[in-house]
Design a protein around this motif. Structure first.
Motif, PDB file in Angstrom:
ATOM      1  N   ASN A   1       7.367  15.471  -5.260  1.00  0.00           N
ATOM      2  CA  ASN A   1       7.537  14.033  -5.509  1.00  0.00           C
ATOM      3  C   ASN A   1       6.335  13.308  -4.906  1.00  0.00           C
ATOM      4  O   ASN A   1       6.425  12.691  -3.837  1.00  0.00           O
ATOM      5  N   PRO A   2       5.174  13.374  -5.565  1.00  0.00           N
ATOM      6  CA  PRO A   2       3.929  12.848  -4.985  1.00  0.00           C
ATOM      7  C   PRO A   2       3.911  11.345  -4.776  1.00  0.00           C
ATOM      8  O   PRO A   2       3.080  10.839  -4.023  1.00  0.00           O
ATOM      9  N   ASP A   3       4.806  10.617  -5.415  1.00  0.00           N
ATOM     10  CA  ASP A   3       4.818   9.158  -5.263  1.00  0.00           C
ATOM     11  C   ASP A   3       5.609   8.706  -4.040  1.00  0.00           C
ATOM     12  O   ASP A   3       5.626   7.520  -3.709  1.00  0.00           O
ATOM     13  N   LYS A   4       6.269   9.641  -3.365  1.00  0.00           N
ATOM     14  CA  LYS A   4       7.105   9.302  -2.219  1.00  0.00           C
ATOM     15  C   LYS A   4       6.466   9.851  -0.942  1.00  0.00           C
ATOM     16  O   LYS A   4       6.165  11.036  -0.865  1.00  0.00           O
ATOM     17  N   PRO A   5       6.243   9.027   0.060  1.00  0.00           N
ATOM     18  CA  PRO A   5       5.679   9.544   1.308  1.00  0.00           C
ATOM     19  C   PRO A   5       6.677  10.461   2.004  1.00  0.00           C
ATOM     20  O   PRO A   5       7.895  10.313   1.840  1.00  0.00           O
TER      21      PRO A   5
ATOM     22  N   LYS B   1       0.832  -1.191   0.000  1.00  0.00           N
ATOM     23  CA  LYS B   1       0.000   0.000   0.000  1.00  0.00           C
ATOM     24  C   LYS B   1       0.875   1.252   0.000  1.00  0.00           C
ATOM     25  O   LYS B   1       2.021   1.233   0.448  1.00  0.00           O
ATOM     26  N   LYS B   2       0.301   2.348  -0.503  1.00  0.00           N
ATOM     27  CA  LYS B   2       1.006   3.627  -0.437  1.00  0.00           C
ATOM     28  C   LYS B   2       1.074   4.069   1.022  1.00  0.00           C
ATOM     29  O   LYS B   2       0.071   4.089   1.735  1.00  0.00           O
ATOM     30  N   LYS B   3       2.249   4.395   1.465  1.00  0.00           N
ATOM     31  CA  LYS B   3       2.422   4.744   2.871  1.00  0.00           C
ATOM     32  C   LYS B   3       1.897   6.150   3.148  1.00  0.00           C
ATOM     33  O   LYS B   3       1.970   7.031   2.287  1.00  0.00           O
TER      34      LYS B   3
ATOM     35  N   ASN C   1       1.647   9.959   4.727  1.00  0.00           N
ATOM     36  CA  ASN C   1       2.561  11.031   5.102  1.00  0.00           C
ATOM     37  C   ASN C   1       2.423  11.302   6.590  1.00  0.00           C
ATOM     38  O   ASN C   1       1.393  11.009   7.206  1.00  0.00           O
TER      39      ASN C   1
ATOM     40  N   GLU D   1      -4.672  11.885   3.701  1.00  0.00           N
ATOM     41  CA  GLU D   1      -3.726  10.771   3.720  1.00  0.00           C
ATOM     42  C   GLU D   1      -2.479  11.096   4.537  1.00  0.00           C
ATOM     43  O   GLU D   1      -1.435  10.471   4.383  1.00  0.00           O
TER      44      GLU D   1
ATOM     45  N   TYR E   1      10.871   7.053   2.984  1.00  0.00           N
ATOM     46  CA  TYR E   1      10.324   8.375   3.269  1.00  0.00           C
ATOM     47  C   TYR E   1      11.289   9.496   2.888  1.00  0.00           C
ATOM     48  O   TYR E   1      12.511   9.352   2.986  1.00  0.00           O
ATOM     49  N   ASP E   2      10.702  10.595   2.456  1.00  0.00           N
ATOM     50  CA  ASP E   2      11.400  11.863   2.259  1.00  0.00           C
ATOM     51  C   ASP E   2      11.329  12.579   3.607  1.00  0.00           C
ATOM     52  O   ASP E   2      10.259  12.985   4.049  1.00  0.00           O
TER      53      ASP E   2
END
Length: 596
Positions: free
Chosen positions: A220-224, A46-48, A50, A329, A143-144
């Motif tokens: 960078n919307p694909d990176k939490p 799953k997308k993690k 933020n 999210e 994570y960023d």
């Protein structure tokens, strides 16, 4: 005039011009793997989410300072969950933050002060923690990670280039000696240079940088992302060109006088009492005169007013996340590092170096995916150590060691899981090894410093009718307070331990149980920190204090060694804190514990 307890309600009425209407209503294994590692595979596909982590400095929960923060109330409390029994592992900035960043109790980090030889950023790195801490764990989990504001003491304009943090894409840490100067902040930068912002209000600059970090993360919307935002308010003001001068917090000019009609809560039994209370040096404090009380009142008003800029920071963060389209999210976590006494309780000056509720009970409010809205949790007992373990679990970020924290039931799923595993956590350990930090211009006792080395336990089993505070000082003194009938901690039940009355008999039995629980927790690690009763009763028949109070266990508890210190010393010297818990001390139903 308004006293302290009324300030939260009154703030909404007396400050209409300061706010605009907001549209944003919008059972653990014993293995060495960490809690997060044990559950890391549950969300891997799953997308993690933020995470935005906002941590103020020296904010109390006991006196409800969070109640005057309108935006926190509207955007976080009403849209999320607030925990009333949330605690600091050690009531001092750097050690508390270190415990959070490692998800370990202070006796396991051995970061126990704000400066050498027992604490500070250089020692944190000397121990190798800079390689294994929250930012590196989150970075490895994809994570960023960015952070602005205060991280911990000892990050200075002179050493930040030589001791750069790992795991962060970007950072702007407040640097000593400018950390606590409201009008002369200085910040780190990834290239090692120092950025000075003289004449600008520190909290506003931190807010500005934090919002920029959110904008950067959106690229960078694909990176939490994990963004830490740590304003210094409502910490005492310490001008950068002076040393050890703690004075009243300074609000932003737009907030000056916002709480000029607030007074201290003189109705509290602990307010500047006629009869001394407590133990050790607290019992020697003189009663404060009118001049001192007036100063403490102004000091408290400054604390409330300095929090208004922090409150605005929260509103800006929520608004920014909404504009980015990621509000639903993202977990927004609001807390602080330790509490603060600012109501002349127990005749004290402003400060934070004891185990009373004012010093250790801190705010925690969380909003985000699956977080129940409008829930006020009054029963569970958690700390910053637990919160760090929970963040790692949410991020599916494994650690190379077993963390000490339980999972805070931030979400509905975590709350259900806690029920399945026997209920939420109901105890907390506080530790302290430092001279008492007393602030303000009338600081007492005199002369300073005075050793405040102690260990303390909070047990809250509200459904079972039990709520106790227990403290053991390095002097050998003990304090027991029934928080149900004595929330101001004025009537020390430990003073009756030598009595032969019926009540004293119950207190004696209670004391043996509390002391045994503290014996386990004071050297716990990993699972023993999460399940201390399991360490004592491996058969699982005793799960809480209520179970332990059964008379059939009287002889067992009487036979256990007592918590004590050889002498008072600063810093954690393990050899001075014997005896220690051992698995050989665990209860065995086959063994006779009858006393000769």
């Amino acid at each position: 005039m308004l006293h302290l307890a009324q300030a939260a309600v009154a703030a909404l009425a007396i400050l209409p011009s300061l706010y605009s209407a907001s549209p944003l209503d919008t059972t653990p294994s014993s293995s060495s793997a960490s809690l997060s590692a044990r559950h890391a595979d549950t969300c891997s596909s799953k997308k993690k989410p933020n995470i935005v982590f906002i941590i103020s400095d020296d904010q109390d929960q006991r006196q409800n300072s969070i109640g005057v923060m309108k935006h926190v109330q509207e955007l976080l409390v009403r849209k999320g969950t607030m925990f009333e029994k949330f605690y600091s592992p050690i009531s001092l900035c750097c050690p508390s933050r270190s415990a959070f960043l490692r998800a370990q109790c202070a006796h396991n980090t051995n970061i126990t002060n704000v400066r050498p030889p027992y604490g500070g950023w250089p020692l944190f790195n000397e121990f190798g923690y800079g390689d294994e801490w929250l930012p590196t764990f989150l970075e490895e989990a994809g994570y960023d990670v960015r952070y602005t504001g205060k991280l911990m003491n000892g990050q200075t304009v002179d050493n930040i280039a030589a001791l750069p943090p790992k795991g962060l894409v970007d950072h702007a840490f407040l640097l000593d000696p400018y950390t606590y100067d409201y009008w002369h902040p200085a910040f780190s930068s990834p290239n090692g240079t120092v950025i000075y912002r003289p004449g600008e209000y520190s909290t506003d600059v931190v807010a500005e940088i934090g919002l920029k970090y959110l904008d950067d993360a959106a690229k960078n919307p694909d990176k939490p992302f994990f963004v830490g935002i740590a304003p210094m308010g409502p910490h005492a003001h310490m001008p950068y060109n002076t040393e050890n001068v703690f004075d009243a917090p300074i609000p932003a000019p737009r907030h000056v006088g916002a709480f000029s009609n607030v007074t201290l809560n003189t109705s509290r039994e602990s307010f500047n009492p006629d009869v001394p209370s407590g133990a050790s040096w607290v019992r020697e404090l003189p009663k404060n005169n009118e001049t001192v009380i007036e100063y403490i009142t102004e000091y408290y008003r400054g604390r409330l007013e300095s929090l208004l800029a922090v409150d605005e920071l929260v509103e800006k963060v929520v608004k920014k996340l909404d504009e980015m389209g990621v509000l639903d999210e993202t977990y927004i976590i609001y807390t602080t590092d330790n509490g603060y006494e600012s109501n002349a309780g127990h005749r004290r000056q402003p400060g934070k170096s004891l185990a009373y509720e004012e010093d250790i009970n801190i705010p925690l409010v969380v909003r985000g995916p699956d977080v129940p809205q409008g829930l006020i949790d009054t029963d569970s007992v958690y700390s910053l150590v637990d919160l760090a373990s929970t963040i790692l679990d949410i991020a599916s970020a494994p650690t190379p060691y077993d963390t000490d924290g339980s999972l805070v039931p931030l979400t509905t799923s975590l709350r259900d899981r806690a029920k399945w595993e026997g209920g939420t956590k109901q105890f907390h350990l506080t530790e302290y090894w430092v001279n008492a930090y007393v602030e303000g211009k009338y600081n007492q006792p005199n002369p300073f410093p005075v050793n405040s080395t102690l260990k303390s336990l909070r047990v809250v089993e509200r459904e079972l009718g039990l709520d106790y505070a227990y403290t053991v000082w390095c002097t050998g003194e003990r304090e027991i307070y029934d928080m149900t009938t004595d929330p101001d901690q004025m009537h020390n039940l430990a003073s009756t331990l030598s009595s032969s009355s019926t009540k004293s008999s119950y207190i004696t039995r209670l004391h043996t149980r509390l002391d045994a629980l503290l014996l386990v927790l004071k050297t716990c690690s990993g699972q023993s920190c999460r399940l201390p009763w399991k360490s004592m009763f491996t058969n699982g028949k005793v799960k809480n204090l209520k179970d332990a109070m059964k008379k059939e266990y009287d002889d067992y508890f009487k036979g256990l060694p007592s918590v004590r210190y050889s002498r008072c010393e600063l810093g954690y010297h393990r050899t001075l804190e014997a005896p220690f818990w051992s698995h050989t001390l665990a209860y065995s139903p086959e063994k006779s514990y009858a006393q000769c």
